[in-house]
Design a protein around this motif. Structure first.
Motif, PDB file in Angstrom:
ATOM      1  N   THR A 158     -22.621 -19.084  64.986  1.00  0.00           N
ATOM      2  CA  THR A 158     -21.279 -19.224  65.594  1.00  0.00           C
ATOM      3  C   THR A 158     -19.867 -18.685  64.976  1.00  0.00           C
ATOM      4  OG1 THR A 158     -20.571 -21.278  64.747  1.00  0.00           O
ATOM      5  CG2 THR A 158     -21.875 -21.485  67.208  1.00  0.00           C
ATOM      6  N   SER A 159     -18.868 -18.179  65.284  1.00  0.00           N
ATOM      7  CA  SER A 159     -18.034 -17.872  64.653  1.00  0.00           C
ATOM      8  C   SER A 159     -16.803 -19.143  64.724  1.00  0.00           C
ATOM      9  CB  SER A 159     -17.063 -16.476  64.873  1.00  0.00           C
ATOM     10  OG  SER A 159     -15.945 -16.646  64.548  1.00  0.00           O
ATOM     11  N   PHE A 160     -16.775 -19.649  63.103  1.00  0.00           N
ATOM     12  CA  PHE A 160     -16.029 -20.721  63.154  1.00  0.00           C
ATOM     13  C   PHE A 160     -14.939 -20.825  62.518  1.00  0.00           C
ATOM     14  CE2 PHE A 160     -16.520 -25.800  62.440  1.00  0.00           C
ATOM     15  CZ  PHE A 160     -16.121 -26.103  63.578  1.00  0.00           C
ATOM     16  N   ASP A 161     -13.658 -21.431  62.833  1.00  0.00           N
ATOM     17  CA  ASP A 161     -12.940 -21.144  61.724  1.00  0.00           C
ATOM     18  C   ASP A 161     -12.235 -23.133  60.846  1.00  0.00           C
ATOM     19  OD1 ASP A 161     -11.484 -21.587  63.858  1.00  0.00           O
ATOM     20  OD2 ASP A 161     -10.279 -19.699  63.273  1.00  0.00           O
TER      21      ASP A 161
ATOM     22  N   ALA B  48     -10.149 -24.906  63.283  1.00  0.00           N
ATOM     23  CA  ALA B  48      -8.756 -24.715  64.122  1.00  0.00           C
ATOM     24  C   ALA B  48      -9.613 -24.577  65.980  1.00  0.00           C
ATOM     25  CB  ALA B  48      -7.556 -23.541  63.784  1.00  0.00           C
ATOM     26  N   THR B  49     -10.195 -23.810  65.784  1.00  0.00           N
ATOM     27  CA  THR B  49     -10.693 -23.139  67.448  1.00  0.00           C
ATOM     28  C   THR B  49     -11.876 -23.577  67.761  1.00  0.00           C
ATOM     29  OG1 THR B  49     -11.078 -20.618  66.931  1.00  0.00           O
ATOM     30  CG2 THR B  49      -8.751 -21.615  67.425  1.00  0.00           C
ATOM     31  N   PRO B  50     -12.194 -24.127  68.403  1.00  0.00           N
ATOM     32  CA  PRO B  50     -13.856 -24.305  68.671  1.00  0.00           C
ATOM     33  C   PRO B  50     -14.892 -23.046  68.420  1.00  0.00           C
ATOM     34  CG  PRO B  50     -12.114 -25.139  70.791  1.00  0.00           C
ATOM     35  CD  PRO B  50     -11.877 -24.021  69.666  1.00  0.00           C
TER      36      PRO B  50
ATOM     37  N   ARG C 174     -17.074 -20.326  68.384  1.00  0.00           N
ATOM     38  CA  ARG C 174     -17.663 -19.532  69.619  1.00  0.00           C
ATOM     39  C   ARG C 174     -19.044 -18.688  69.375  1.00  0.00           C
ATOM     40  NH1 ARG C 174     -16.758 -13.903  69.297  1.00  0.00           N
ATOM     41  NH2 ARG C 174     -15.533 -14.160  67.649  1.00  0.00           N
TER      42      ARG C 174
END
Length: 310
Positions: free
Chosen positions: A36-39, A41-43, A45
């Motif tokens: 996933t793409s995960f930072d 701050a946001t769920p 993806r």
């Protein structure tokens, strides 16, 4: 019978719950986040294999970090083991002041790693450090040590050898446990000291050598604190998070390790999905290395045992 099984499961339950909560779930979650793409701050993806594609082909610094880590695995681990074993052998044979020498070699391992690195960088400071100052007295111009890309890792190697006291104590206990009767029997058969070490000492302490090698490889693959602190102290600058990425690897990319780059990606740039992918690869490499080592150790002990029996 059923009651006994129930009692066993009840006693195992706390350990099993701890294993599932603190190892199983984080491992599964990490594998999921690696896709996933995960930072934070946001769920997360879902991005599929994009993190792994970047890891194996597009990351410009991952190759240097991996090679530096491999250097510590292939050089630091064997040197520490050989040094600790050698000191242990000397202490076993030395009777006078044995307690003093054991303490002298063990105490450095009690020093916190950060303090030890700071002290070493000060001692090996190319301009005002005591080491180069003493060398100048004898007309020798000392090297740059931690400020020289060619000597930065060997300087950390010296630090690792200096702090091998905990490993030395383990080897010392194993050496003292070798039955003296085996040495006497080998001596009667005409075996000299090297042959006694090869066919008596080494097979007997083989489990301790294996343990030390496995734990050493795991520690080297996660080598972080010493290299990070040495880079920042030697450069005269400090930083955390994103700032640490700019200071990473001083001098000239000679000290960035795999886990340092993983930290910068995860907590500096907040690319937690990519950092999770790096962690998965690190776990697989460690598991493969240990599996090969365990498989090879069985053949070594069998071979040594056959030579000893003959």
């Amino acid at each position: 019978m059923i009651k006994d099984r129930g009692a066993i499961w009840i006693m195992l339950l706390p350990g099993l719950l701890g294993l599932i909560i603190f190892f199983g779930y984080p491992l599964i979650a990490n594998v999921y986040y690696s896709f996933t793409s995960f930072d934070l701050a946001t769920p997360p993806r879902w991005t599929g294999l994009r993190n792994y594609e970047f890891l194996f082909g597009k990351d410009p610094r991952i190759g240097t970090a991996a090679l530096n880590t491999l250097w510590f695995v292939l050089i630091l681990v064997p040197v520490k083991i050989v040094s600790a074993l050698g000191i242990g052998l000397l202490l076993v044979r030395r009777r006078r002041f044995a307690g003093f020498w054991r303490t002298l070699f063990y105490v450095p391992s009690l020093i916190p790693p950060v303090a030890a690195v700071v002290a070493f960088v000060f001692l090996f400071n190319p301009g005002s450090g005591p080491i180069n100052t003493v060398l100048r007295v004898f007309g020798i111009e000392g090297p740059l040590w931690f400020s020289d890309p060619a000597l930065a890792k060997p300087s950390l190697l010296l630090l690792g050898v200096w702090m091998m006291g905990d490993l030395m104590v383990i080897f010392l206990a194993a050496l003292l446990d070798v039955p003296k009767e085996q040495y006497e029997a080998a001596a009667l058969d005409g075996a000299n000291s090297p042959r006694q070490f090869r066919h008596v000492t080494l097979p007997t302490i083989a489990p301790v050598v294996l343990f030390s090698t496995v734990t050493g490889i795991i520690s080297a693959l996660q080598y972080f604190t010493e290299a990070a602190v040495a880079s920042q102290v030697a450069s005269g600058k400090t930083g955390i998070g994103a700032t640490a990425g700019a200071l990473l690897g001083y001098p000239n990319n000679s000290l960035p390790t795999y886990t340092q780059w993983m930290y910068v990606q995860g907590f500096g740039s907040f690319n937690l999905g990519y950092a999770a992918a790096m962690a998965v690869i690190l776990f697989l490499v460690a598991a493969l290395a240990i599996a090969l080592l365990l498989r090879g150790s069985g053949s070594f002990r069998l071979s040594a045992g056959e030579h000893h029996a003959s």
